[in-house]
Design a protein around this motif. Sequence first.
Motif, PDB file in Angstrom:
ATOM      1  N   LEU A  54       0.812  -1.211   0.000  1.00 34.98           N
ATOM      2  CA  LEU A  54       0.000   0.000   0.000  1.00 34.98           C
ATOM      3  C   LEU A  54       0.850   1.266   0.000  1.00 34.98           C
ATOM      4  N   PHE A  55       2.004   1.217   0.629  1.00 38.31           N
ATOM      5  CA  PHE A  55       2.894   2.376   0.666  1.00 38.31           C
ATOM      6  C   PHE A  55       3.234   2.834  -0.751  1.00 38.31           C
ATOM      7  N   ASP A  56       3.681   1.910  -1.591  1.00 33.67           N
ATOM      8  CA  ASP A  56       4.017   2.253  -2.977  1.00 33.67           C
ATOM      9  C   ASP A  56       2.800   2.761  -3.733  1.00 33.67           C
ATOM     10  N   ALA A  57       1.665   2.106  -3.524  1.00 31.26           N
ATOM     11  CA  ALA A  57       0.458   2.501  -4.250  1.00 31.26           C
ATOM     12  C   ALA A  57       0.037   3.921  -3.879  1.00 31.26           C
ATOM     13  N   MET A  58       0.096   4.249  -2.602  1.00 33.76           N
ATOM     14  CA  MET A  58      -0.274   5.595  -2.169  1.00 33.76           C
ATOM     15  C   MET A  58       0.720   6.628  -2.687  1.00 33.76           C
ATOM     16  N   LEU A  59       2.008   6.322  -2.588  1.00 31.93           N
ATOM     17  CA  LEU A  59       3.022   7.271  -3.043  1.00 31.93           C
ATOM     18  C   LEU A  59       2.939   7.481  -4.554  1.00 31.93           C
ATOM     19  N   ASP A  60       2.731   6.427  -5.311  1.00 41.44           N
ATOM     20  CA  ASP A  60       2.622   6.577  -6.766  1.00 41.44           C
ATOM     21  C   ASP A  60       1.334   7.282  -7.171  1.00 41.44           C
ATOM     22  N   ALA A  61       0.288   7.160  -6.367  1.00 36.55           N
ATOM     23  CA  ALA A  61      -0.923   7.940  -6.647  1.00 36.55           C
ATOM     24  C   ALA A  61      -0.628   9.432  -6.537  1.00 36.55           C
ATOM     25  N   VAL A  62       0.209   9.813  -5.572  1.00 35.82           N
ATOM     26  CA  VAL A  62       0.617  11.218  -5.441  1.00 35.82           C
ATOM     27  C   VAL A  62       1.515  11.613  -6.614  1.00 35.82           C
ATOM     28  N   HIS A  63       2.431  10.723  -7.007  1.00 38.87           N
ATOM     29  CA  HIS A  63       3.245  11.005  -8.193  1.00 38.87           C
ATOM     30  C   HIS A  63       2.359  11.257  -9.414  1.00 38.87           C
ATOM     31  N   SER A  64       1.324  10.435  -9.592  1.00 32.00           N
ATOM     32  CA  SER A  64       0.413  10.615 -10.730  1.00 32.00           C
ATOM     33  C   SER A  64      -0.325  11.943 -10.638  1.00 32.00           C
ATOM     34  N   ALA A  65      -0.772  12.287  -9.439  1.00 32.62           N
ATOM     35  CA  ALA A  65      -1.482  13.552  -9.258  1.00 32.62           C
ATOM     36  C   ALA A  65      -0.574  14.740  -9.569  1.00 32.62           C
ATOM     37  N   LEU A  66       0.673  14.653  -9.166  1.00 32.03           N
ATOM     38  CA  LEU A  66       1.619  15.723  -9.467  1.00 32.03           C
ATOM     39  C   LEU A  66       1.845  15.841 -10.971  1.00 32.03           C
ATOM     40  N   GLU A  67       1.957  14.716 -11.643  1.00 33.57           N
ATOM     41  CA  GLU A  67       2.147  14.734 -13.091  1.00 33.57           C
ATOM     42  C   GLU A  67       0.976  15.392 -13.801  1.00 33.57           C
ATOM     43  N   ARG A  68      -0.213  15.225 -13.261  1.00 35.37           N
ATOM     44  CA  ARG A  68      -1.403  15.831 -13.860  1.00 35.37           C
ATOM     45  C   ARG A  68      -1.517  17.322 -13.533  1.00 35.37           C
ATOM     46  N   SER A  69      -0.652  17.812 -12.666  1.00 35.96           N
ATOM     47  CA  SER A  69      -0.801  19.185 -12.161  1.00 35.96           C
ATOM     48  C   SER A  69       0.457  20.017 -12.347  1.00 35.96           C
ATOM     49  N   GLY A  70       1.314  19.618 -13.268  1.00 38.77           N
ATOM     50  CA  GLY A  70       2.520  20.385 -13.544  1.00 38.77           C
ATOM     51  C   GLY A  70       3.679  20.106 -12.618  1.00 38.77           C
TER      52      GLY A  70
END
Length: 341
Positions: free
Chosen positions: A237-253
């Motif tokens: 879950l740690f990786d999944a949560m952290l990569d979800a934030v990485h994805s959100a950052l990619e969508r937001s510049g």
Amino acid sequence: MYIRFLVSLTLLLGLFFVNSNTAAGQQVGVCYGRFGDNLPSPAETIELFKQKNIRRIRLYSPDHDVLAALRGSDIEVMLGLPNRDLEQVASSQSKADMWVQNNVSNYVDDVKFRYVSVGNEVKIFDSYSQFLVPAMENIDRAVSRAGLGDRIKVSTAVDMAVLGESYPPSKGSFKGEVMVLMEPIIRFLVNKKSPLHLNLYTYFSYAGNSDTIGLDYALFTASPGTVSDPPRSYQNLFDAMLDAVHSALERSGGESLEVVVSETGWPTEGGTSTNLENARIYNNNLINHVKNGTPKRPGKEIETYIFAMYDENVKQTPPDVEKFWGLFHPNKQPKYEVNFG
């Protein structure tokens, strides 16, 4: 820690022995919260950090007794500017300059500051949220004026509640309403090449959704491929949560931003699946894991801070579980074995 127990339902993502000879332990620091009436002195605590070879520390406010104890320790410091000070620092560059002078410049000759983390988990509905980014900007200018801009990065810490979607990780995105705050934060961090600080707790996601998230997935003990997110898969879950934030950052510049996990851990009392063994499993697996990166960013070590050095028995923030995250008892004995090497 100042985290909220209520975790977004979109987060359904499916002692102390130290060996200083490996890089894994060196990547992991410990948070030093002080809401306890039975804790060792700052000098004793910093000595314990040194004895256990814990090389990084997160402080939530610039306590001068702690900063004095850190002199000559070679411990890298994430120094917090508390939410209560945001308005004052945002309102005046001279006050920001004074804050940096009193709490950083006066100690910088023999204290290794790594970050100033301005504010902690500021929410858009907080009365002081409008002051967060101006405070970050003023502190950054003050750090530069002090000749420390190449040594100290300025950031802020957010929690997982900023996400509107997080499953699967590749679909991670921020809530629309938080972008009024996240957009200027991201612009600032990208411009300054500073990392985002993230308080990430698999415990709270698991405890709030234990009918859909397995304990093994939260503790790094699940089988490979537990969650499929082609072309990637997730074992924890740690990786999944952290990569979800990485994805959100990619969508937001913010695709260029690194993420520092500024808090994580597992409590030993007060809630679902809270015991010494689960805390021991989580923190040992965490230390071994973060040197390897995530599926989205493999091979990139994740700078991480475990919450916390001690239990904090006078903490008022509900729920009761907030008091029981310590690695050490007040007598400085380990609550359970954690192997930093």
